[in-house]
Scaffold this motif. Structure first.
Motif, mmCIF file in Angstrom:
data_model
loop_
_atom_site.group_PDB
_atom_site.id
_atom_site.type_symbol
_atom_site.label_atom_id
_atom_site.label_comp_id
_atom_site.label_asym_id
_atom_site.label_seq_id
_atom_site.Cartn_x
_atom_site.Cartn_y
_atom_site.Cartn_z
ATOM 1 N N UNK A 7 0.733 -1.119 -0.014
ATOM 2 C CA UNK A 7 -0.326 -0.288 0.084
ATOM 3 C C UNK A 7 1.001 0.861 -0.441
ATOM 4 N N UNK A 8 0.401 2.334 -0.975
ATOM 5 C CA UNK A 8 0.811 3.418 -0.420
ATOM 6 C C UNK A 8 1.547 3.928 0.874
ATOM 7 N N UNK A 9 2.480 4.528 1.542
ATOM 8 C CA UNK A 9 2.751 4.644 2.529
ATOM 9 C C UNK A 9 1.758 6.066 3.002
ATOM 10 N N UNK A 10 0.930 6.594 2.404
ATOM 11 C CA UNK A 10 -0.202 7.832 2.915
ATOM 12 C C UNK A 10 -1.003 7.582 3.195
ATOM 13 N N UNK A 11 -1.604 6.066 3.178
ATOM 14 C CA UNK A 11 -2.982 5.417 3.740
ATOM 15 C C UNK A 11 -2.697 5.630 5.340
ATOM 16 N N UNK A 12 -4.309 6.231 5.089
ATOM 17 C CA UNK A 12 -3.947 5.711 7.316
ATOM 18 C C UNK A 12 -4.105 4.663 7.998
ATOM 19 N N UNK A 13 -4.479 3.944 7.499
ATOM 20 C CA UNK A 13 -4.858 2.513 7.868
ATOM 21 C C UNK A 13 -5.578 2.408 9.255
ATOM 22 N N UNK A 65 13.001 12.455 6.504
ATOM 23 C CA UNK A 65 13.085 10.471 6.448
ATOM 24 C C UNK A 65 12.241 10.075 6.275
ATOM 25 N N UNK A 66 11.021 10.455 6.306
ATOM 26 C CA UNK A 66 9.108 10.516 6.100
ATOM 27 C C UNK A 66 8.810 10.834 3.773
ATOM 28 N N UNK A 67 9.695 11.818 4.149
ATOM 29 C CA UNK A 67 9.659 12.416 2.234
ATOM 30 C C UNK A 67 10.455 11.441 1.544
ATOM 31 N N UNK A 68 11.909 10.923 1.679
ATOM 32 C CA UNK A 68 12.633 10.266 1.187
ATOM 33 C C UNK A 68 11.714 8.079 1.318
ATOM 34 N N UNK A 69 10.862 8.058 2.487
ATOM 35 C CA UNK A 69 10.505 6.902 2.349
ATOM 36 C C UNK A 69 9.489 6.577 0.791
ATOM 37 N N UNK A 70 9.781 5.115 0.142
ATOM 38 C CA UNK A 70 9.087 4.693 -0.075
ATOM 39 C C UNK A 70 8.271 3.966 -0.018
ATOM 40 N N UNK A 71 8.417 3.204 0.569
ATOM 41 C CA UNK A 71 7.132 1.811 0.907
ATOM 42 C C UNK A 71 7.355 1.830 2.555
ATOM 43 N N UNK A 72 6.139 1.667 3.019
ATOM 44 C CA UNK A 72 7.092 0.827 4.721
ATOM 45 C C UNK A 72 7.119 -0.395 4.988
ATOM 46 N N UNK A 73 8.613 -0.413 5.344
ATOM 47 C CA UNK A 73 8.686 -1.730 5.474
ATOM 48 C C UNK A 73 8.361 -2.237 5.890
ATOM 49 N N UNK A 74 8.491 -4.220 5.794
ATOM 50 C CA UNK A 74 6.962 -4.928 6.848
ATOM 51 C C UNK A 74 7.039 -5.305 8.007
ATOM 52 N N UNK A 75 8.430 -5.411 8.232
ATOM 53 C CA UNK A 75 8.154 -5.516 10.204
ATOM 54 C C UNK A 75 8.012 -4.389 11.078
ATOM 55 N N UNK A 76 8.263 -3.043 10.285
ATOM 56 C CA UNK A 76 8.548 -1.514 10.668
ATOM 57 C C UNK A 76 6.956 -1.645 10.967
#
Length: 491
Positions: free
Chosen positions: A100-106, A128-139
């Motif tokens: 999922x895109x990182x911007x989704x609020x879940x 760091x948020x600005x350069x993050x592509x997608x959310x790492x699974x374990x994170x």
């Protein structure tokens, strides 16, 4: 479980989790969350009764519990896994990042301070948020562990539900539990199944694997040590997201080769489900006519979801990965420690086979549902599609009421069945994808919680009316004014 911040560039001064938690606590206080208690405390035959029991402590179960707390409804969550292993993220999921895109609020339920973004920026900063592509699974798993703590969700880990049974003589559901302390039972007024993608069944396993010993194949959802595939010739059936994740993990663990056997002549390019994700559909799917519900869900099923760009590149970067299109499995012949797999494009010899063939509703594989399975009304009992639009997944889906509740196939044969609420993937045909996936999980949790508040109030109306009658806190004390004399007596 802790997150290693090394991959992220820290900005000048992230506020830290303590400051974020203080901000969240203030937001919750201002919103009156959790709401003041209003539900009557119940007992049955001397046993305490839970307001709501939630089965599953993953993101759906956590969101449901937090949303119920906003309505002043107490929920207890039961999960069979140890703490930090709820859901697939730290166990059977093998993607490097979420899809999922990182911007989704879940599951943030409209609270900015509860979003993954706020949690991430508090530790690593906005840069760091600005350069993050997608959310790492374990994170993401780390975030859910934090979510559980800051929302004070009552999760009972290492507790498996072995039976679910509506009581015939009381408006209650009995749960049989297997716990570290032994077998137990609890009573609840309502039960929520927040049991994930395979919530009413399990893996859809093709019949051709029956030719193999169980030691030579796995489903992509199985918990397995992929290190044992080092040096082996591996076949992967399918080309969806899980197939790519399994293939990549096998290659990264040193597999001699991985052959993807793909039934289709090509991979789909467009995720139609992503295109369907608009607020109108999220809020309006339940109210659509049957034929439109079927039409949109069947269209998305047939179009199929392509594997993510990054997941596909994760496989194709290996020279010993092979994409074989137009290759459905025709037969499998065991050959000692290996197997011969026949396809229209020729035969393949493998040492191990991974089938990534999705999930299905299969009540027989879930003995905890034995008391209710035969009574649940499904969509094949409700709707007959036009020729050419048949869809077994949709036909087997439960026909749910407005609060995700099961409905009886034959009225009166399973009283209390509607006290069990299906808040997992098989609810998609009835309600849309609001009960498991990240994009609309908050919308689904709020719908569930507000609907339950209404059901409880109606059921307990006499109790609440008696409380109104007994309410005696005065607003006025009689000394706030002086009665005026009649006009004629005024000077």
């Amino acid at each position: 479980m802790t997150t290693d911040p090394a991959p992220f560039v820290l900005s000048s001064s992230p506020e830290g989790l303590a400051a974020l938690e203080k901000r969240l606590a203030k937001d919750l206080e201002c919103l009156g969350w959790p709401a003041r208690p209003w539900m009557p405390v119940r007992e049955h035959a001397g046993e305490p009764v839970l307001d709501v029991a939630i089965i599953g402590g993953g993101q759906a179960g956590l969101a449901a519990a937090a949303a119920l707390a906003q309505q002043g409804i107490r929920a207890v969550v039961f999960d069979r896994s140890p703490p930090g292993n709820e859901g697939p993220w730290a166990t059977t999921a093998r993607m490097e990042t979420l899809r999922s895109p990182k911007e989704l609020t879940g599951p943030a339920l409209g609270l900015p301070a509860l979003t993954f973004r706020a949690w991430f920026e508090a530790q690593f900063g906005a840069e760091a948020w600005a350069v993050l592509d997608k959310i790492p699974r374990l994170q993401w798993m780390d975030y859910l562990v934090w979510y559980r703590r800051v929302m004070n969700v009552d999760v009972r880990n290492e507790t498996a539900v072995t039976a679910i049974e509506p009581l015939p003589d009381a408006p209650l559901v009995r749960l049989e539990l297997r716990t570290p302390a032994g077998a137990q039972r609890v009573l609840a007024r309502r039960v929520v199944l927040a049991t994930g993608r395979d919530g009413l069944g399990g893996p859809a396993v093709p019949a051709f694997v029956n030719a193999l010993p169980r030691s030579q194949w796995a489903h992509s959802s199985d918990a397995m040590d992929y290190g044992k595939l080092a040096g082996l010739r591996v076949g992967v059936i399918g080309a969806g997201s899980s197939a790519m994740d399994s293939a990549a993990t096998a290659l990264e663990c040193g597999a001699h080769s991985v052959e993807l056997l793909i039934r289709r002549p090509d991979l789909p390019r467009v995720n139609k489900g992503k295109g369907a994700g608009v607020p109108g559909l999220t809020q309006g799917h339940y109210d659509l006519p049957d034929e439109l519900k079927w039409r949109i869900r069947h269209y998305i099923n047939v179009a199929n979801v392509p594997p993510p760009h990054g997941s596909t590149l994760r496989v194709s970067q290996f020279p010993n990965a092979f994409f074989n299109f137009g290759c459905p499995v025709l037969s499998i012949e065991p050959q000692g420690a290996s197997m011969r797999v026949s396809t229209p494009k020729g035969d393949f010899v493998f040492d191990f086979l991974i089938v990534s063939t999705g999930f299905k509703v299969d009540w027989s594989s879930r003995p905890e549902f034995d008391a209710i399975a035969s009574h649940v009304r499904t969509w094949k009992d409700r709707f007959v599609p036009t020729p050419g639009n048949e869809d077994q997944e949709l036909a087997d889906s439960p026909d749910l009421g407005p609060v995700f509740e099961f409905q009886e196939r034959t009225a009166g044969e399973c009283p209390g069945l509607d006290r069990i609420h299906c808040f997992c993937y098989p609810a998609a045909l009835s309600h849309g994808t609001v009960s498991g996936d990240i994009p609309a999980i908050s919308d689904g949790a709020k719908r569930l919680a507000s609907g339950m508040a209404s059901l409880f109030y109606r059921e307990d109306f006499e109790h609440h009316f008696a409380n109104i009658e007994a309410y005696s806190e005065p607003e006025l004390f009689g000394d706030e004014w002086v009665p005026a004399p009649p006009p004629a007596e005024r000077g």
